[in-house]
Design a protein around this motif. Structure first.
Motif, PDB file in Angstrom:
ATOM      1  N   UNK A  59      15.866  34.027 -28.014  1.00  0.00           N
ATOM      2  CA  UNK A  59      15.678  34.996 -26.721  1.00  0.00           C
ATOM      3  C   UNK A  59      15.556  36.566 -27.085  1.00  0.00           C
ATOM      4  N   UNK A  60      15.715  36.671 -28.410  1.00  0.00           N
ATOM      5  CA  UNK A  60      15.128  38.570 -28.493  1.00  0.00           C
ATOM      6  C   UNK A  60      13.391  38.003 -28.788  1.00  0.00           C
ATOM      7  N   UNK A  61      13.423  36.992 -29.952  1.00  0.00           N
ATOM      8  CA  UNK A  61      12.663  36.799 -30.349  1.00  0.00           C
ATOM      9  C   UNK A  61      11.222  36.329 -29.587  1.00  0.00           C
ATOM     10  N   UNK A  62      12.031  36.489 -28.450  1.00  0.00           N
ATOM     11  CA  UNK A  62      11.070  35.602 -27.193  1.00  0.00           C
ATOM     12  C   UNK A  62      10.374  36.240 -26.270  1.00  0.00           C
ATOM     13  N   UNK A  63      10.912  37.934 -26.368  1.00  0.00           N
ATOM     14  CA  UNK A  63      10.783  38.852 -25.617  1.00  0.00           C
ATOM     15  C   UNK A  63      11.530  39.100 -24.193  1.00  0.00           C
ATOM     16  N   UNK A  64      12.871  38.662 -24.293  1.00  0.00           N
ATOM     17  CA  UNK A  64      13.550  38.716 -22.794  1.00  0.00           C
ATOM     18  C   UNK A  64      14.248  40.051 -22.759  1.00  0.00           C
ATOM     19  N   UNK A  65      14.552  40.010 -21.598  1.00  0.00           N
ATOM     20  CA  UNK A  65      15.124  41.574 -21.319  1.00  0.00           C
ATOM     21  C   UNK A  65      16.670  40.540 -21.567  1.00  0.00           C
ATOM     22  N   UNK A  66      18.023  40.278 -22.115  1.00  0.00           N
ATOM     23  CA  UNK A  66      18.578  40.409 -22.181  1.00  0.00           C
ATOM     24  C   UNK A  66      20.019  40.618 -20.493  1.00  0.00           C
ATOM     25  N   UNK A  67      20.189  40.308 -19.902  1.00  0.00           N
ATOM     26  CA  UNK A  67      21.359  40.278 -19.361  1.00  0.00           C
ATOM     27  C   UNK A  67      22.186  39.805 -19.551  1.00  0.00           C
ATOM     28  N   UNK A  68      23.786  39.919 -19.735  1.00  0.00           N
ATOM     29  CA  UNK A  68      25.012  39.567 -20.078  1.00  0.00           C
ATOM     30  C   UNK A  68      26.230  39.388 -18.722  1.00  0.00           C
ATOM     31  N   UNK A  69      26.804  38.479 -18.209  1.00  0.00           N
ATOM     32  CA  UNK A  69      28.504  38.505 -17.530  1.00  0.00           C
ATOM     33  C   UNK A  69      29.288  38.768 -19.098  1.00  0.00           C
ATOM     34  N   UNK A  70      30.034  39.459 -18.536  1.00  0.00           N
ATOM     35  CA  UNK A  70      31.545  39.514 -19.896  1.00  0.00           C
ATOM     36  C   UNK A  70      32.740  39.351 -18.981  1.00  0.00           C
ATOM     37  N   UNK A  71      33.447  38.767 -18.812  1.00  0.00           N
ATOM     38  CA  UNK A  71      34.933  37.564 -18.479  1.00  0.00           C
ATOM     39  C   UNK A  71      36.044  38.193 -19.039  1.00  0.00           C
ATOM     40  N   UNK A 121      21.550  23.358 -27.625  1.00  0.00           N
ATOM     41  CA  UNK A 121      20.381  22.671 -26.915  1.00  0.00           C
ATOM     42  C   UNK A 121      20.011  22.788 -25.973  1.00  0.00           C
ATOM     43  N   UNK A 122      20.408  22.792 -24.918  1.00  0.00           N
ATOM     44  CA  UNK A 122      19.659  23.061 -23.537  1.00  0.00           C
ATOM     45  C   UNK A 122      19.859  25.137 -23.339  1.00  0.00           C
ATOM     46  N   UNK A 123      20.400  25.475 -23.812  1.00  0.00           N
ATOM     47  CA  UNK A 123      20.346  27.223 -23.940  1.00  0.00           C
ATOM     48  C   UNK A 123      19.174  27.210 -24.548  1.00  0.00           C
ATOM     49  N   UNK A 124      18.805  26.496 -25.913  1.00  0.00           N
ATOM     50  CA  UNK A 124      17.162  26.942 -26.336  1.00  0.00           C
ATOM     51  C   UNK A 124      16.264  26.361 -25.507  1.00  0.00           C
ATOM     52  N   UNK A 125      16.579  25.285 -25.038  1.00  0.00           N
ATOM     53  CA  UNK A 125      14.913  24.614 -24.279  1.00  0.00           C
ATOM     54  C   UNK A 125      15.186  25.646 -22.579  1.00  0.00           C
ATOM     55  N   UNK A 126      16.148  26.297 -22.164  1.00  0.00           N
ATOM     56  CA  UNK A 126      16.013  27.115 -21.018  1.00  0.00           C
ATOM     57  C   UNK A 126      15.726  28.377 -21.741  1.00  0.00           C
ATOM     58  N   UNK A 127      15.713  28.869 -22.864  1.00  0.00           N
ATOM     59  CA  UNK A 127      15.153  30.359 -23.227  1.00  0.00           C
ATOM     60  C   UNK A 127      13.437  29.779 -22.637  1.00  0.00           C
ATOM     61  N   UNK A 128      13.346  28.623 -23.704  1.00  0.00           N
ATOM     62  CA  UNK A 128      11.533  27.760 -23.597  1.00  0.00           C
ATOM     63  C   UNK A 128      11.588  28.604 -22.810  1.00  0.00           C
ATOM     64  N   UNK A 129      11.820  27.422 -21.471  1.00  0.00           N
ATOM     65  CA  UNK A 129      11.092  27.953 -20.028  1.00  0.00           C
ATOM     66  C   UNK A 129      10.907  29.384 -19.246  1.00  0.00           C
ATOM     67  N   UNK A 130      11.908  30.179 -19.558  1.00  0.00           N
ATOM     68  CA  UNK A 130      11.963  31.519 -18.635  1.00  0.00           C
ATOM     69  C   UNK A 130      10.907  31.600 -19.385  1.00  0.00           C
ATOM     70  N   UNK A 131      10.519  32.778 -20.791  1.00  0.00           N
ATOM     71  CA  UNK A 131       9.450  32.618 -21.728  1.00  0.00           C
ATOM     72  C   UNK A 131       8.477  33.091 -21.004  1.00  0.00           C
ATOM     73  N   UNK A 132       7.977  31.273 -20.575  1.00  0.00           N
ATOM     74  CA  UNK A 132       6.665  31.216 -20.512  1.00  0.00           C
ATOM     75  C   UNK A 132       6.436  31.080 -19.198  1.00  0.00           C
ATOM     76  N   UNK A 133       7.422  31.219 -18.277  1.00  0.00           N
ATOM     77  CA  UNK A 133       7.234  32.042 -17.326  1.00  0.00           C
ATOM     78  C   UNK A 133       6.822  33.618 -17.103  1.00  0.00           C
TER      79      UNK A 133
END
Length: 582
Positions: A73-85, A18-30
């Motif tokens: 995140x994709x539906x919110x038109x954000x560039x998605x970057x990842x760190x892969x470990x 749920x925190x991830x969904x909230x953070x995506x909302x915040x970023x997409x509005x910025x």
């Protein structure tokens, strides 16, 4: 916003979907363009005895949950970057590669050939974290990666949490920018509780960073994972607002409209000395001053308008504007008669099937922003020349048979010319590009007369005269016996005329070559040259001629022993110089 802001989520989700969904909302509005996640699975990343193993378990998000998060995140038109470990994260990256914009390479991953090769195969934009790396190490990894992928951003930033202010080392950004042909980013890990945490990304931008990576958390005071350097949503917005202001302040390399308007209104073109009617206006005849005249040219306007000619007398310190000037009319006058005794009717002798004078006309027609005319005489013996006009493409102007000045002024009268470029009809290889070079020099100098230094092939060029200067010469000096050698009247009287003698570029400097038609040997050389080049009825550039002669040097030797009376016979030269000096 030009600066790319990546909201680094890392572990601030605390293992809660749920925190991830909230953070995506915040970023997409910025106004941040991108969001970055870290992917790993505890048992792929570490062994159970590792001190953070249990933390990794708490932070673990399942693949099925990541499927939903990536889709959101994709539906919110954000560039998605990842760190892969680890390999688990690698498989997730492959699964969602169509939605993942780019990958950040952690220093631990760079050491794994398997992981690097698999990531490179996906052909995604890459961010390489280079905090603490020496230049030799950076060059090694760039050499390794750029063979397969050149879409790289180098990310500077101290990885310690939180970063001490003295360790931010923003000067390093400029050094990286100067040394590497890749965008430079900055990953900030400053203590988020201090105001400077919202300012340092701005300083990084002014240092040359194109990408800013900043940690984001829902609530820092709970002191969860990654809270040290993570901004809360309102702080994150403040940081972005400061970056936007910085971009406005920074501006561009271009002069902005307000600045230009102020300058244009402040300084206007005025005559630095008296300018006669019909005189060519060049920059050395102009000052820029504050004046009440709103119509006078600004610096920018005059730059675009030049070259210009004054259409009336302009008194010193008077404004220069559209009403007092016009664009000069330039006419190339190919001066030609059929009275030659050394090679009778040489102007109409064919060179590979094309009359010599028409070869002159074909070349002069290539000179930009000019009109070509054939300037012959009113004599019956010259009448055949009227038929050599390239099927009507060139006008024929008939004037005084003996006085070349009068003949040129007849051309100027009929064509309303301000400038005459005189080319003699015995120059079938006259160079359009060299003429353009000479014309540009004439216009920029504001001279009465322009010629080139004699370090080029005879027959390559013409000379240039302001019509006003020709009129002045004719009005003030009645006894002009040597108008056939017109340029001597100008070059020998620099106190009387504004003389501009130009050195041609090195590629034209072949003074030992003879490209003029005056003797039978000249005709033999031209026939060999033009038939060898296969040049029929078309313009021929000097560079084509030069290449052919260099490949066939015997051609130019055919007429190498033919001389010029006005240049090579001392008695004749002295006679001309004496008669043409006032």
């Amino acid at each position: 916003m030009d600066t790319k802001v990546i909201a680094e989520i890392a572990n601030s989700h605390q293992g809660e979907v749920d925190n991830l969904f909230k953070l995506i909302d915040i970023v997409s509005k910025s106004d941040a363009q991108a969001i970055k996640f870290q992917w790993f699975k505890y048992d792929h990343l570490a062994t159970p005895d590792y001190k953070y193993y249990e933390d990794y378990k708490k932070l673990y998000i399942t693949q099925s949950d990541w499927d939903k998060i990536i889709k959101y995140a994709d539906e919110h038109s954000l560039e998605i970057w990842v760190d892969v470990f680890d390999e688990w994260g690698l498989e997730l990256l492959k699964k969602h590669q169509d939605k993942i914009y780019g990958v950040k390479l952690h220093s631990t991953i760079i050491q794994s050939e398997f992981m690097i090769n698999n990531i490179l195969d996906l052909n995604k934009p890459l961010i390489i974290g280079i905090g603490g790396w020496h230049d030799k190490e950076i060059k090694n990894i760039i050499n390794k990666i750029s063979k397969n992928n050149n879409d790289i951003t180098l990310m500077h930033g101290f990885q310690g949490y939180p970063t001490e202010i003295t360790d931010a080392n923003l000067k390093r950004i400029k050094c990286l920018k100067d040394n590497y042909d890749f965008p430079i980013g900055f990953a900030d890990h400053t203590d988020a509780s201090i105001d400077l945490a919202k300012e340092i990304p701005v300083y990084a931008y002014f240092s040359g960073a194109k990408v800013i990576e900043k940690h984001l958390i829902l609530e820092r005071k709970k002191e969860f994972y990654d809270y040290y350097s993570s901004l809360e949503p309102d702080e994150f917005e403040t940081m972005i607002a400061k970056l936007k202001e910085a971009e406005k302040i920074n501006g561009t390399c271009k002069i902005n409209k307000a600045e230009r308007q102020y300058l244009d209104a402040s300084l206007k073109a005025v005559a630095s000395r008296d300018i006669e009617k019909g005189e060519i206006i060049s920059f050395d005849k102009v000052d820029f001053k504050r004046t009440s005249s709103s119509s006078a040219f600004s610096i920018q306007e005059l730059n675009k308008a030049l070259p210009l000619v004054s259409n009336d007398f302009i008194k010193s310190n008077s404004s220069i504007d559209k009403e007092s000037t016009y664009t000069p009319n330039i006419t190339i006058a190919v001066v030609c008669r059929l009275k030659s005794t050394r090679l009778p009717k040489k102007a109409i002798k064919p060179i590979n099937g094309v009359a010599s004078v028409e070869r002159v006309l074909l070349n002069t027609l290539e000179v930009k922003n000019t009109e070509t005319v054939l300037a012959t005489s009113t004599m019956k013996e010259d009448k055949p020349l009227e038929n050599y006009n390239l099927d009507g493409k060139v006008d024929v102007v008939k004037g005084d048979p003996d006085n070349v000045i009068k003949r040129l002024l007849k051309v100027a009268e009929e064509k309303e010319s301000d400038i005459i470029v005189r080319v003699t009809g015995d120059c079938p290889s006259v160079s359009p590009k060299a003429l353009e070079f000479l014309i540009n020099s004439h216009l920029n100098s504001g001279a009465d007369f322009t010629m080139a230094k004699q370090n080029f092939p005879v027959g390559l060029l013409g000379d240039i005269y302001n019509v006003n200067a020709l009129k002045r010469l004719l009005e003030e000096h009645e006894d002009l016996e040597y108008t056939e050698y017109l340029l001597f009247y100008f070059k020998n009287n620099p106190d009387y005329f504004n003389v501009n003698i130009v050195e041609l570029p090195e590629e034209y400097q072949y003074p030992e070559w003879r490209l003029t038609l005056d003797e039978p040997k000249d005709l033999e050389m031209f026939e060999e040259l033009y038939s060898g080049m296969g040049a029929k009825e078309r313009a021929v550039s000097f560079f084509e001629i030069k290449d052919y002669i260099k490949s066939n040097p015997d051609v130019i030797k055919i007429n190498e022993n033919v001389g010029l009376k006005w240049r090579d016979v001392k008695e004749k030269v002295d006679e001309i110089n004496e008669a043409t000096t006032f």
